[in-house]
Design a protein around this motif. Structure first.
Motif, PDB file in Angstrom:
ATOM      1  N   ARG A  68      -9.783 -60.621  21.516  1.00 21.23           N
ATOM      2  CA  ARG A  68     -10.350 -61.722  20.814  1.00 21.23           C
ATOM      3  C   ARG A  68     -10.013 -61.885  19.210  1.00 21.23           C
ATOM      4  NH1 ARG A  68     -16.158 -63.339  23.179  1.00 21.23           N
ATOM      5  NH2 ARG A  68     -15.522 -64.113  25.101  1.00 21.23           N
ATOM      6  N   TYR A  69     -10.144 -60.611  18.635  1.00 22.90           N
ATOM      7  CA  TYR A  69      -9.771 -60.256  17.272  1.00 22.90           C
ATOM      8  C   TYR A  69      -8.072 -60.727  17.052  1.00 22.90           C
ATOM      9  CZ  TYR A  69      -9.135 -58.403  12.708  1.00 22.90           C
ATOM     10  OH  TYR A  69      -8.790 -58.462  11.412  1.00 22.90           O
ATOM     11  N   LYS A  70      -7.508 -60.203  17.882  1.00 25.20           N
ATOM     12  CA  LYS A  70      -6.139 -60.495  17.674  1.00 25.20           C
ATOM     13  C   LYS A  70      -5.778 -62.156  17.694  1.00 25.20           C
ATOM     14  CE  LYS A  70      -1.312 -59.631  19.269  1.00 25.20           C
ATOM     15  NZ  LYS A  70      -0.377 -59.084  20.450  1.00 25.20           N
ATOM     16  N   LYS A  71      -6.339 -63.035  18.513  1.00 28.36           N
ATOM     17  CA  LYS A  71      -6.122 -64.207  18.595  1.00 28.36           C
ATOM     18  C   LYS A  71      -6.749 -65.045  17.546  1.00 28.36           C
ATOM     19  CE  LYS A  71      -6.590 -64.522  23.673  1.00 28.36           C
ATOM     20  NZ  LYS A  71      -7.408 -65.325  24.853  1.00 28.36           N
ATOM     21  N   VAL A  72      -7.637 -64.466  16.540  1.00 28.58           N
ATOM     22  CA  VAL A  72      -7.806 -64.831  15.425  1.00 28.58           C
ATOM     23  C   VAL A  72      -7.694 -64.444  14.108  1.00 28.58           C
ATOM     24  CG1 VAL A  72     -10.293 -65.734  16.551  1.00 28.58           C
ATOM     25  CG2 VAL A  72     -10.378 -63.925  15.211  1.00 28.58           C
ATOM     26  N   SER A  73      -6.781 -63.453  14.293  1.00 33.59           N
ATOM     27  CA  SER A  73      -6.585 -62.734  12.834  1.00 33.59           C
ATOM     28  C   SER A  73      -4.946 -63.035  12.613  1.00 33.59           C
ATOM     29  CB  SER A  73      -6.345 -61.389  13.161  1.00 33.59           C
ATOM     30  OG  SER A  73      -5.610 -60.773  14.161  1.00 33.59           O
ATOM     31  N   LYS A  74      -4.675 -62.855  11.598  1.00 34.27           N
ATOM     32  CA  LYS A  74      -3.041 -63.122  11.207  1.00 34.27           C
ATOM     33  C   LYS A  74      -2.369 -61.719  10.838  1.00 34.27           C
ATOM     34  CE  LYS A  74      -4.031 -67.502   9.037  1.00 34.27           C
ATOM     35  NZ  LYS A  74      -4.100 -68.285   7.861  1.00 34.27           N
ATOM     36  N   ILE A  75      -1.502 -61.346  11.738  1.00 34.79           N
ATOM     37  CA  ILE A  75      -0.826 -60.332  11.986  1.00 34.79           C
ATOM     38  C   ILE A  75       0.667 -60.545  11.472  1.00 34.79           C
ATOM     39  CG2 ILE A  75       0.018 -58.286  13.303  1.00 34.79           C
ATOM     40  CD1 ILE A  75      -3.294 -58.504  13.064  1.00 34.79           C
ATOM     41  N   ASN A  76       1.006 -59.756  10.586  1.00 32.36           N
ATOM     42  CA  ASN A  76       2.342 -59.966   9.888  1.00 32.36           C
ATOM     43  C   ASN A  76       3.598 -59.630  10.950  1.00 32.36           C
ATOM     44  OD1 ASN A  76       1.183 -60.692   7.396  1.00 32.36           O
ATOM     45  ND2 ASN A  76       1.096 -58.803   6.762  1.00 32.36           N
ATOM     46  N   HIS A  77       4.485 -60.329  10.741  1.00 31.50           N
ATOM     47  CA  HIS A  77       5.568 -59.926  11.573  1.00 31.50           C
ATOM     48  C   HIS A  77       6.065 -58.550  11.405  1.00 31.50           C
ATOM     49  CE1 HIS A  77       9.462 -60.575  13.666  1.00 31.50           C
ATOM     50  NE2 HIS A  77      10.160 -59.966  12.689  1.00 31.50           N
ATOM     51  N   GLY A  78       6.247 -57.792  12.505  1.00 31.27           N
ATOM     52  CA  GLY A  78       6.538 -56.538  12.737  1.00 31.27           C
ATOM     53  C   GLY A  78       5.353 -55.598  12.468  1.00 31.27           C
ATOM     54  N   GLU A  79       4.152 -55.955  12.654  1.00 28.03           N
ATOM     55  CA  GLU A  79       3.088 -55.253  12.700  1.00 28.03           C
ATOM     56  C   GLU A  79       2.259 -55.731  13.996  1.00 28.03           C
ATOM     57  OE1 GLU A  79       1.583 -54.731   8.028  1.00 28.03           O
ATOM     58  OE2 GLU A  79       0.681 -56.188   9.133  1.00 28.03           O
ATOM     59  N   TYR A  80       1.394 -54.604  14.322  1.00 34.93           N
ATOM     60  CA  TYR A  80       0.619 -54.762  15.582  1.00 34.93           C
ATOM     61  C   TYR A  80      -0.711 -54.491  15.543  1.00 34.93           C
ATOM     62  CZ  TYR A  80       5.337 -53.905  17.768  1.00 34.93           C
ATOM     63  OH  TYR A  80       6.792 -53.986  17.949  1.00 34.93           O
ATOM     64  N   ALA A  81      -1.545 -55.146  16.398  1.00 25.68           N
ATOM     65  CA  ALA A  81      -2.886 -55.133  16.183  1.00 25.68           C
ATOM     66  C   ALA A  81      -3.232 -54.017  17.446  1.00 25.68           C
ATOM     67  CB  ALA A  81      -3.583 -56.523  16.727  1.00 25.68           C
ATOM     68  N   LEU A  82      -4.757 -53.510  17.130  1.00 25.50           N
ATOM     69  CA  LEU A  82      -5.237 -53.105  18.309  1.00 25.50           C
ATOM     70  C   LEU A  82      -5.410 -53.244  19.490  1.00 25.50           C
ATOM     71  CD1 LEU A  82      -8.702 -52.058  16.608  1.00 25.50           C
ATOM     72  CD2 LEU A  82      -7.025 -50.397  16.927  1.00 25.50           C
ATOM     73  N   ALA A  83      -5.173 -54.573  19.950  1.00 20.65           N
ATOM     74  CA  ALA A  83      -4.768 -55.141  21.358  1.00 20.65           C
ATOM     75  C   ALA A  83      -3.534 -54.698  21.806  1.00 20.65           C
ATOM     76  CB  ALA A  83      -5.069 -56.734  21.326  1.00 20.65           C
ATOM     77  N   ASP A  84      -2.562 -54.588  20.870  1.00 23.01           N
ATOM     78  CA  ASP A  84      -1.004 -54.261  21.323  1.00 23.01           C
ATOM     79  C   ASP A  84      -1.229 -52.876  21.973  1.00 23.01           C
ATOM     80  OD1 ASP A  84      -0.075 -56.590  20.852  1.00 23.01           O
ATOM     81  OD2 ASP A  84      -0.160 -56.196  18.629  1.00 23.01           O
ATOM     82  N   LEU A  85      -2.035 -51.963  21.510  1.00 19.50           N
ATOM     83  CA  LEU A  85      -2.257 -50.603  21.767  1.00 19.50           C
ATOM     84  C   LEU A  85      -2.765 -50.427  23.359  1.00 19.50           C
ATOM     85  CD1 LEU A  85      -3.421 -48.863  18.584  1.00 19.50           C
ATOM     86  CD2 LEU A  85      -1.187 -48.891  19.480  1.00 19.50           C
ATOM     87  N   LEU A  86      -3.517 -51.595  23.907  1.00 16.53           N
ATOM     88  CA  LEU A  86      -4.170 -51.396  25.282  1.00 16.53           C
ATOM     89  C   LEU A  86      -3.153 -51.862  26.473  1.00 16.53           C
ATOM     90  CD1 LEU A  86      -7.290 -53.745  24.199  1.00 16.53           C
ATOM     91  CD2 LEU A  86      -7.037 -51.186  24.624  1.00 16.53           C
ATOM     92  N   LYS A  87      -1.983 -52.472  26.065  1.00 15.95           N
ATOM     93  CA  LYS A  87      -1.099 -52.765  27.067  1.00 15.95           C
ATOM     94  C   LYS A  87      -0.302 -51.503  27.491  1.00 15.95           C
ATOM     95  CE  LYS A  87       0.064 -57.078  24.828  1.00 15.95           C
ATOM     96  NZ  LYS A  87       0.964 -57.828  24.185  1.00 15.95           N
TER      97      LYS A  87
END
Length: 87
Positions: A68-87
């Motif tokens: 949910r945090y990834k959906k509401v946050s603004k992640i810059n191009h070329g960066e990843y969020a914690l959610a991306d580590l779950l894949k």
């Protein structure tokens, strides 16, 4: 070697807010996440490890909040969020 930037920004309080599905109410409150958790969710010890471990004992609750945090946050191009580590 390539550098991969992973944003680990969400405070644990924000993950609690998201797990409670209270993000809209939080955004309208103009409070810091820790103050919102204390004032509106009744969690005065939200930053303490014993609370965090007990609250997120159910890992599905934590994973859902991270997504949910990834959906509401603004992640810059070329960066990843914690959610991306779950894949």
């Amino acid at each position: 070697m390539d550098v991969i930037n992973v944003v680990t920004a969400p405070e644990i309080e924000m993950l609690v807010i998201l797990s409670k599905d209270k993000y809209k109410e939080f955004k309208g409150s103009n409070l810091k996440p820790s103050k919102y958790c204390k004032s509106f969710l009744g969690y005065s010890n939200v930053k303490r490890p014993v609370f965090i471990e007990a609250y997120f004992k159910d890992l599905d609750k934590l994973i859902t909040a991270i997504k949910r945090y990834k959906k509401v946050s603004k992640i810059n191009h070329g960066e990843y969020a914690l959610a991306d580590l779950l894949k």
